[in-house]
Structure formats: structure tokens, C-alpha cells
Enzyme design. Structure first.
Site, PDB file in Angstrom:
ATOM      1  N   SER A  32       0.734  -1.141  -0.063  1.00  0.00           N
ATOM      2  CA  SER A  32      -0.023   0.128   0.062  1.00  0.00           C
ATOM      3  C   SER A  32       0.901   1.475  -0.186  1.00  0.00           C
ATOM      4  CB  SER A  32      -0.863  -0.036   1.207  1.00  0.00           C
ATOM      5  OG  SER A  32      -1.438   1.347   1.203  1.00  0.00           O
ATOM      6  N   MET A  42     -11.948   5.374  -1.259  1.00  0.00           N
ATOM      7  CA  MET A  42     -12.641   5.542  -0.087  1.00  0.00           C
ATOM      8  C   MET A  42     -13.202   7.015  -0.256  1.00  0.00           C
ATOM      9  SD  MET A  42      -9.665   3.918   2.508  1.00  0.00           S
ATOM     10  CE  MET A  42      -8.598   4.132   1.027  1.00  0.00           C
ATOM     11  N   ASP A  89      -7.286  -6.065   3.663  1.00  0.00           N
ATOM     12  CA  ASP A  89      -6.683  -4.482   3.454  1.00  0.00           C
ATOM     13  C   ASP A  89      -6.648  -4.130   5.231  1.00  0.00           C
ATOM     14  OD1 ASP A  89      -5.739  -2.163   3.188  1.00  0.00           O
ATOM     15  OD2 ASP A  89      -7.656  -1.497   1.919  1.00  0.00           O
ATOM     16  N   MET A 144      -8.511   8.664  -0.666  1.00  0.00           N
ATOM     17  CA  MET A 144      -9.636   9.071   0.748  1.00  0.00           C
ATOM     18  C   MET A 144      -9.780  10.778   0.528  1.00  0.00           C
ATOM     19  SD  MET A 144      -7.160   7.884   3.630  1.00  0.00           S
ATOM     20  CE  MET A 144      -6.604   6.109   3.807  1.00  0.00           C
ATOM     21  N   ASP A 182      -4.503   4.139  -2.086  1.00  0.00           N
ATOM     22  CA  ASP A 182      -5.852   4.663  -1.229  1.00  0.00           C
ATOM     23  C   ASP A 182      -6.147   5.836  -1.409  1.00  0.00           C
ATOM     24  OD1 ASP A 182      -6.219   2.143   0.675  1.00  0.00           O
ATOM     25  OD2 ASP A 182      -4.084   2.411   1.387  1.00  0.00           O
ATOM     26  N   MET A 220     -12.241  -5.263   4.715  1.00  0.00           N
ATOM     27  CA  MET A 220     -11.346  -4.183   5.427  1.00  0.00           C
ATOM     28  C   MET A 220     -11.261  -4.840   6.886  1.00  0.00           C
ATOM     29  SD  MET A 220     -10.851  -1.510   3.511  1.00  0.00           S
ATOM     30  CE  MET A 220      -9.822  -0.890   5.079  1.00  0.00           C
ATOM     31  N   HIS A 260      -8.047   1.794  -4.350  1.00  0.00           N
ATOM     32  CA  HIS A 260      -9.200   1.550  -3.445  1.00  0.00           C
ATOM     33  C   HIS A 260      -9.715   2.992  -3.041  1.00  0.00           C
ATOM     34  CE1 HIS A 260      -9.935   0.467   0.979  1.00  0.00           C
ATOM     35  NE2 HIS A 260     -10.927   0.819   0.588  1.00  0.00           N
ATOM     36  N   HIS A 287      -1.138  -1.203  -4.333  1.00  0.00           N
ATOM     37  CA  HIS A 287      -2.464  -0.663  -3.943  1.00  0.00           C
ATOM     38  C   HIS A 287      -2.421   0.741  -3.458  1.00  0.00           C
ATOM     39  CE1 HIS A 287      -6.044  -1.433  -1.604  1.00  0.00           C
ATOM     40  NE2 HIS A 287      -5.782  -0.588  -0.799  1.00  0.00           N
TER      41      HIS A 287
END
Ligand code: DX5
Ligand code: ZN
Length: 217
Positions: free
Chosen positions: A8, A68, A175, A37, A35, A137, A66, A33
Site C-alpha cells: 500500500s 474511499m 486490507d 480518501m 488508497d 477491510m 481503493h 495498492h
């Protein structure tokens, strides 16, 4: 079977992203990966499309994005164009999840659904056949470096049962809080993909940390 390892990038040194991506290129990692956000769906802001484009310019590994974020339909095309191979949206952020999945697939990306620790596996029953990945998650989303939630093992077993019952080919991705200590048990329970942030980047030799996770079996 060896797991798919997805370091990540959230835990990487952002001032040296190219170097970090090259480290991943030279390692046994399978995916990167990423993230995303938005400060609304989760109480943190990370990075956006230009950073994904920059990672893509240097990466030899597929990008696992991913999201979010709320209203992901506004941004999936941009992330797809930025080079994402897989895009996961959160079930809790998507009242029209089926439409979100259709959109991702029409753009030519693989589609994943991420689910928070409190969300029952049964909520996936009508979508599991349409998706390529479930991002389970194992911490509450928003931050790296949190403690792994032990209840995840039960959810993996339940998800495996659902996938088999529905003849789905979705991969199970774990994750949050994945490390050398719990990786083996996660695989035994049925995980296919291990996301690892701090247990890779906080170590002196991240390349070696990736190799050790990959060779857990
Ligand atoms: C949490 C993110 C995770 C995080 C994992 O919101 O979705 O991908 O980066 O980091 P670690 O492995 O440090 O828990
Ligand atoms: Zn993530």
C-alpha cells in the site's frame, strides 16, 4: 498457493515516490495498492488522480485503486484513464452499487467492492457474481498502521462460502493491519490478496518484507 501481494503506497515516502515505485518494481510484489480518501467518507485525505498518473508512469505492476470516497461515479473514469487496473468502491458509499460496478467494467477496468468491518458479508450476495474482487477491510478505513481486527477471519470464511455458493470468481483481498504474523492464517482462511502498508514500508528492507509475505504459504 502464494498470495498476491499488494504493497500500500499510503505508507511510502511521498517525497520519494519514484524511488518507492521502483523498489516495488524490483520486488516480488504483484500489484500496487493505492488508497484514495476524500475527507468525507473517511476522516482523512490522501491523494488524487495526478498522483495515480505519476505512479503509473513508473510502475511495472498493475494498480489496485481503493476509492474511499462518496459519489465514486464522478471519478472512476478519471482513475481508469490514470491507469488503474482494478477499482474498488465502498458498498457503504454506493446506494446504486450495481450501476457503479457496470460503469467500472464498461470502462475496461476490473471491479471491486470494499466493505467496512461492521458490514455483513450477506450484503454482497446480489453483487458477488458481478465483481472481480472483494476488499475486506480488516481495520476501519482512513489510516494506515492500525491494529488488525481479529473478527476478519470469520468474515473471510463466510465470504468464501458465499463465493462458492454463487460460483463467483471474485478474489478476497484483506486490507489493514496485515503483517508477517497474521499472513499465514489469512491465507489458510481463504484470502487471495494481501495489502500491506506499514509492515512493508516501515521496515529497513521493504523488498525483503515483500519477499517474506509472498513466500508465506
Ligand atoms: C486503510 C487503507 C489501507 C492501508 C493499509 O484505510 O485502505 O490500504 O493503507 O495500511 P496498513 O497495512 O499499514 O494497515
Ligand atoms: Zn486500502
Amino acid at each position: 498457493m502464494n498470495p498476491i501481494i499488494a504493497p500500500s503506497i499510503l505508507a511510502a515516502d511521498f517525497a520519494n515516490l519514484q524511488r518507492e515505485v521502483e523498489m516495488i518494481n524490483s520486488s516480488q510484489a504483484d500489484w500496487i495498492h493505492i488508497d484514495i480518501m476524500d475527507g468525507v467518507f473517511v476522516p482523512n485525505i490522501s491523494m488524487g488522480v495526478p498522483v495515480v498518473e505519476a505512479i503509473k508512469r513508473h510502475s511495472k505492476k498493475p494498480l489496485d485503486v481503493h476509492l474511499m470516497i462518496v459519489q465514486p461515479e464522478k471519478y472512476v473514469e478519471a482513475f481508469c484513464n490514470a491507469g488503474a487496473e482494478t477499482i474498488s468502491v465502498h458498498i457503504e458509499a454506493c446506494p446504486h452499487l450495481h450501476r457503479n460496478i457496470q460503469q467500472i467494467k464498461l470502462l475496461g477496468c476490473k471491479a471491486g467492492v470494499a466493505i467496512n468491518p461492521h458490514t455483513p458479508i450477506s450484503h454482497l450476495s446480489e453483487i458477488i457474481q458481478d465483481i472481480d474482487l472483494v476488499c475486506l477491510m480488516s481495520v476501519n478505513p482512513g489510516f494506515g498502521g492500525q491494529k488488525f481486527i481479529e473478527k476478519t477471519y470469520e468474515k473471510i470464511e463466510e465470504l468464501k462460502t458465499l463465493i462458492n455458493a454463487k460460483k463467483s470468481s471474485a478474489l478476497i483481498e484483506i486490507d489493514g493491519g496485515v503483517n508477517q504474523q497474521n499472513a499465514k492464517a489469512l491465507l489458510v482462511a481463504g484470502a487471495h490478496v494481501l495489502v500491506a502498508g506499514n509492515s512493508v514500508f516501515a521496515l529497513e528492507n521493504p523488498n525483503e518484507a515483500i519477499r517474506r509475505l509472498k513466500e508465506v504459504s
